[in-house]
Each structure stands twice: as C-alpha cells, then as structure tokens.
Design a protein around this motif. Structure first.
Motif, mmCIF file in Angstrom:
data_model
loop_
_atom_site.group_PDB
_atom_site.id
_atom_site.type_symbol
_atom_site.label_atom_id
_atom_site.label_comp_id
_atom_site.label_asym_id
_atom_site.label_seq_id
_atom_site.Cartn_x
_atom_site.Cartn_y
_atom_site.Cartn_z
ATOM 1 N N TYR A 150 -19.942 -3.509 -11.261
ATOM 2 C CA TYR A 150 -18.907 -2.889 -10.606
ATOM 3 C C TYR A 150 -18.013 -2.502 -11.627
ATOM 4 O O TYR A 150 -17.569 -4.177 -12.160
ATOM 5 C CB TYR A 150 -17.599 -3.052 -9.750
ATOM 6 N N ASP A 151 -17.246 -2.337 -13.258
ATOM 7 C CA ASP A 151 -16.584 -2.203 -14.311
ATOM 8 C C ASP A 151 -17.096 -2.935 -15.493
ATOM 9 O O ASP A 151 -16.791 -3.652 -16.457
ATOM 10 C CB ASP A 151 -14.754 -2.867 -14.255
ATOM 11 N N PRO A 166 -17.622 2.657 -14.719
ATOM 12 C CA PRO A 166 -16.895 2.476 -15.357
ATOM 13 C C PRO A 166 -15.589 2.574 -13.969
ATOM 14 O O PRO A 166 -16.064 2.614 -13.270
ATOM 15 C CB PRO A 166 -16.303 2.682 -16.297
ATOM 16 N N ALA A 167 -14.974 1.065 -13.575
ATOM 17 C CA ALA A 167 -13.810 1.639 -12.770
ATOM 18 C C ALA A 167 -13.214 2.903 -12.994
ATOM 19 O O ALA A 167 -12.102 2.535 -11.829
ATOM 20 C CB ALA A 167 -13.113 0.248 -12.558
ATOM 21 N N LYS A 168 -12.882 2.902 -14.378
ATOM 22 C CA LYS A 168 -11.603 3.795 -14.473
ATOM 23 C C LYS A 168 -12.182 5.094 -13.595
ATOM 24 O O LYS A 168 -12.068 6.740 -14.279
ATOM 25 C CB LYS A 168 -11.998 4.278 -15.833
ATOM 26 N N GLY A 203 -18.750 -7.238 -19.392
ATOM 27 C CA GLY A 203 -19.299 -6.095 -18.405
ATOM 28 C C GLY A 203 -20.717 -5.639 -18.742
ATOM 29 O O GLY A 203 -21.472 -5.719 -18.085
ATOM 30 N N LYS A 244 -13.072 0.011 -5.748
ATOM 31 C CA LYS A 244 -11.886 1.480 -5.980
ATOM 32 C C LYS A 244 -10.911 1.342 -5.713
ATOM 33 O O LYS A 244 -9.436 1.351 -6.706
ATOM 34 C CB LYS A 244 -12.911 3.110 -6.441
ATOM 35 N N TYR A 289 -8.934 -1.900 -6.726
ATOM 36 C CA TYR A 289 -8.423 -1.842 -8.091
ATOM 37 C C TYR A 289 -7.697 -0.914 -8.592
ATOM 38 O O TYR A 289 -6.208 -1.534 -8.893
ATOM 39 C CB TYR A 289 -9.834 -0.980 -8.759
ATOM 40 N N ASN A 327 -6.703 -3.729 -12.522
ATOM 41 C CA ASN A 327 -6.837 -3.924 -13.916
ATOM 42 C C ASN A 327 -6.022 -5.127 -14.597
ATOM 43 O O ASN A 327 -5.712 -5.838 -15.830
ATOM 44 C CB ASN A 327 -7.552 -4.153 -15.307
#
Length: 547
Positions: free
Chosen positions: A143-144, A149-151, A278, A388, A391, A397
């Motif tokens: 994850y991320d 990606p977390a976005k 990452g 998510k 997050y 973050n």
C-alpha cells in the motif's frame, strides 16, 4: 472497557502523534471485544449470503455504525469509541471477516466438494486460509507504493471514510453525505447500481471512461450486434493481455525507481529516503509474495494429494504456474478494485483456470488451482479499501509516524477478522454442504474442468489478448485502461454502464454550474451514494436470505 484511545470531543480533528495523541490499539480490551463480535457477525452474514444469493455484501459501514452507536452511549466505558480511529478498526475487522470467510475460504472449498473430492476439503481450507492471510499482508506492505498509491480512489474506502468523518464532524459535510446517502438508497431501491455512479465521480477520468465503455458494450453486444462475448472469450482474452502488460509495467516501475535511486545515491549522499522507500518495499513485497505463494502451492499440491496425479516434470510446471497465477490474480484484482471499486475476482480466477486446462493439468490439480487462485485477491482488495479509509481519517499521511502506526493497528484488526473467519467457516461449512449449498460460481469452475481443453478456446483467448495488451500499453501504468476496460467487459450488472456515464457527465458539468470548489462536495456526495448502495444491498440481501 478500555479502547486505549485518548478521550476527546466528537468534533475534534483527528489526533496524531505530533499533538501527543496515540492511535487506539486493536488489542485493547474494548476494541478487541467489539472487533471479535463484529467479525463473527460479518463472517456468518458473508457465508450465508454467498451460499444463498451468490453475492458478498460490503459490511464495512456496519462496523463503523456499530462503533458510532456505542460512542453515543453515555458511559465512560464506551467513550473511546468516539475516536474515528477506533471506528476505523471496527470497520476494518468486520469487512475482513466478511470477504475472508465468503470469498477467500467458503468459495474455494466448495469446488472439491462439488467435484466429489471430499478428502480435499480440509487440506484446501488450510491452504487457502494461509493464502488469505498472506494476501492481506502483501497489500499492507504494497500500500502506498508506485503500484498501489494511497492517492488513488479506492472508492469503497473513501465512502467509509466520508461516513465516519460526517458522523464525527457533522455540519455541511454531514448534510452533503446525507444527500448522497439518500440518493444511493433511492437509486438502489429501483435496482440502479448507484455504486457505479459514485465511483465515476471520484475515479480517474480515463479509467472510468474505459470502465464505462466495457460495461456498456457488455450490456448491448448481444441485443444490438448478436455477439455472445462470453462464448467468444473476448473479456477473458482482453484481461489476459492487459494483465500481462500490467505485470511488465509494475516490474519496469520497480527497476526504474531502482536506477533513479542509484543515481541519486551517487550524486547526493544523504538524500531523503522517502522517494525510494515505496519502490523498494514493492520489490521486496513481490519477491516475498512469490516465495510465499510457491510454498502454499507446495502445501496444497501435497496436502490434497493432487501431486500424486502428476509426473515430476508436470508437478514442477504446476507449482510454477499456480504460484504465478495466484500472484497475478491478486495484482489484477487489486488494480481493478483500486480504480473502479469492483473486483472481478470470480472471472479472473476462471481465466487462470481456463489457461490451466489448456496446459493440460489433471482434474485434481485444476481443482486445487481454481481454489487457490480464487482465494487470492478478495482479502488484498478489501485491505486496500480499509487502509484507504484509515489513510484519509489520519490526515493523508500528514504525520508519517502516526500513519504507519495506524496501518499496523489496522493490520492487527484485519488479522483478528480473518482468524474469526477461519473458525466460522471451519465449524459451519459442513452444514451448508449437507444442504447442497455452495458459492454458485463453484459450479462454473467444476463445469469448466469437466469440459476439458478446447483448441477454439485457446484461439479466442490468444486473439483477444492482443487488443487487451495494446489498450493497457497505450494507457500506461497510471491509468490502467486495459485492466479497467476488461473489468467492465467481465461485469454483467444491468445499467452499470449508464450509471458510470451519468457520473462522468456530472463531474464534468458540476464545476461549470457550481464553480470549481464543488469538487470536495462531489467526493463527499460520491461517498454517500456508494454507502447508500452498500447499505441497501446488505439489508436487502439479509432480508432475502432470511425468507
């Protein structure tokens, strides 16, 4: 009853390590009791609905609502549940238990049962239980990263976060979410897939366009053009081609990041590690994942006795194929769910099975293969949704140390849910099987195995893999157009394509009508629409199962 959360007013902003707050502990007595109770409920409901209706509901919001309700009980023992992070742990555990019990455990063990191989059931349950745990752990690690990606949207996770935020903050956010929630509920009552509408409001524009085209073509290919896409294996071939290219794209991302980091190290010793972490974590996770799935393949092949039906050479080939198929299945399900909120795990598992049939593995090995690949993916995608949610609740973050601690606690909560799921399936599967109840898709896997290999099937898969690969290559690793187009082609939900089109139209017109600031409201509204659809689907499913 302690939840190990710092008491705070309901309207406070989420706390972080920087301001002295401490993330609630998943193993704190209050949280542990709630997560176990919710996990039992989620696992039982998940298996029951899959066995009776063939669907698995999203129970994430049920867990959050349960924690919110307890938070409003005027007793000191329940004060800790006012923390949005404690509520996040509750929704993580119940959703993990639901999808884990139904999709990752109950579904795979129904395949040997329908094939008349009852001696395989318990070894299969052991193997897929381990696969499920590895599945979730790998998403936690990936994850991320550049691949996940977390976005990115992770739509169901965004919906849960918006619901929890609205309950915590109230005000305008709650009103907009309420409008979305009512819209989702009303649309669902009229059999409209409102989650597709909500996803289109927040997903990447290109990805949603490809997803919508696939959905619409599937809906109208037969009535307008007389094309049976499934008989042509068009969706399956497209996913194979797109999936192979996606795997290469992930590998290139890792290698590219390594070269960039090596150059940075040579030119600027002491440069920050955040940019390279990452990609390195993704590379290590993929190596660990392949190793873990190889070990599980060996466990399943010998534990079920399938290995005795293959020559040494074929056994080696089977172990390699099963490992790669399970891992690729996991990645494809994760990518599809990350962008669209839908994960075609059943269909992708069928694709890997069809390729195994064409290779020529014996039926016993194919039973193991279908169960193993079906077990990977659901827990992976669900863990992504839950992370998510966390997050967003943790401020995206804003405090890296607090974010990492929150993810660790979510992983623990998820593992509690998965552990409960294993126990629930172990003690209940025989009752369902004795009543002739399995996941409906199991019959399709068994029918495919019994039908055997077909030259025509191989030709169709190879033919349609070419355009799938081209679309994925043109779209690139960020937009994932090939994966999303194939996902839309594999989903047969009526009206879903039109709801995606409506969502895309709304996101284009809204800024022109209400100004650019409407984007934030659209995300909250989309979360409400998805949540409303999920709540109606859950309630309707439980009602039908109880009849």
């Amino acid at each position: 009853m302690s939840t190990d959360a710092t008491p705070r007013a309901v309207t406070d902003a989420p706390h972080s390590a920087a301001d002295g707050g401490r993330h609630p502990r998943a193993l704190a007595p209050g949280n542990l009791i709630l997560t176990v109770v919710l996990s039992v409920f989620g696992a039982v409901v998940g298996v029951q609905l899959l066995a009776t209706l063939g669907v698995t509901p999203s129970t994430s919001l049920i867990g959050a609502l349960a924690a919110m309700t307890l938070a409003r009980v005027p007793l000191v023992a329940f004060r800790g549940f006012r923390s949005v992070h404690a509520q996040n742990l509750a929704q993580t555990s119940i959703s993990s238990a639901t999808f884990g019990a139904a999709n990752s455990l109950f579904l795979p063990i129904g395949i040997p049962f329908l094939f008349g191989m009852d001696d395989m059931i318990v070894p299969m349950l052991v193997g897929v239980s381990v696969a499920m745990l590895v599945d979730a752990w790998l998403l936690y690690r990936m994850y991320d990263t550049p691949a996940f990606p977390a976005k990115n949207p992770w739509p169901l996770g965004l919906a849960a976060a918006e619901a929890i935020r609205a309950g915590d903050e109230g005000g305008r956010r709650a009103k907009v979410l309420g409008v979305g929630l009512v819209t989702g509920l009303v649309g669902a009552v009229f059999s409209l897939p409102m989650s597709a509408f909500g996803v289109a409001l927040i997903g990447g524009f290109g990805a949603m366009a490809a997803f919508g085209v696939g959905l619409l073509f599937t809906q109208y290919a037969d009535p307008l053009f007389g094309l049976d896409l499934n008989a042509m294996y068009l969706p399956h071939g497209m996913m194979i081609g797109a999936g192979l290219v996606a795997l290469v794209q992930v590998a290139r991302t890792i290698l590219g990041a390594r070269r960039t980091n090596a150059a940075r190290d040579r030119s600027a010793a002491g440069a920050p590690e955040g940019a390279e972490d990452g990609a390195r974590r993704l590379g290590r996770s993929m190596r660990l994942g392949l190793g873990a799935y190889l070990a599980i393949s060996v466990l399943l092949a010998f534990g079920t006795g399938a290995a005795t039906h293959m020559s040494p050479g074929m056994l080696i080939g089977f172990l390699v194929y099963a490992t790669v198929a399970a891992f690729l299945h996991e990645l494809l399900v994760g990518i599809a769910s990350m962008h669209s909120g839908w994960f075609p795990a059943f269909a992708i598992a069928l694709i890997t099975l069809l390729l195994g049939i064409l290779i020529g593995f014996p039926p016993e090995a194919l039973v193991v293969l279908s169960g193993f690949t079906a077990a990977t993916g659901p827990a992976f995608a669900d863990m992504g949704y839950d992370l998510k949610t966390g997050y967003l609740l943790r401020g995206g973050n804003a405090d890296p140390a607090f974010e990492l601690e929150g993810r660790r606690q979510q992983l623990i909560a998820a593992m509690i849910g998965f552990g409960v799921a294993i126990v629930v399936v172990l003690v209940s599967y025989r009752m369902f099987f004795d009543n002739g109840q399995t996941a409906p898709i199991d019959a399709a896997y068994v029918a495919a195995i019994k039908a055997g290999p077909s030259v025509e099937t191989a030709k169709h898969l190879a033919l349609w893999a070419i355009p799938g690969a081209i679309v994925q290559l043109v779209g690139g690793s960020k937009r994932q157009l090939g994966i999303l187009l194939a996902t839309g082609l594999l989903i047969t939900t009526p009206m879903a394509g039109w709801m995606v089109a409506a969502g895309i139209a709304a996101r284009v017109l809204a800024p022109r009508l209400f100004g650019r600031d409407v984007k934030g409201d659209l995300e909250v509204f989309a979360g409400g629409a998805i949540a409303g659809d999920a709540l109606y689907s859950f309630g309707n499913g439980v009602f039908k199962a109880a009849e």
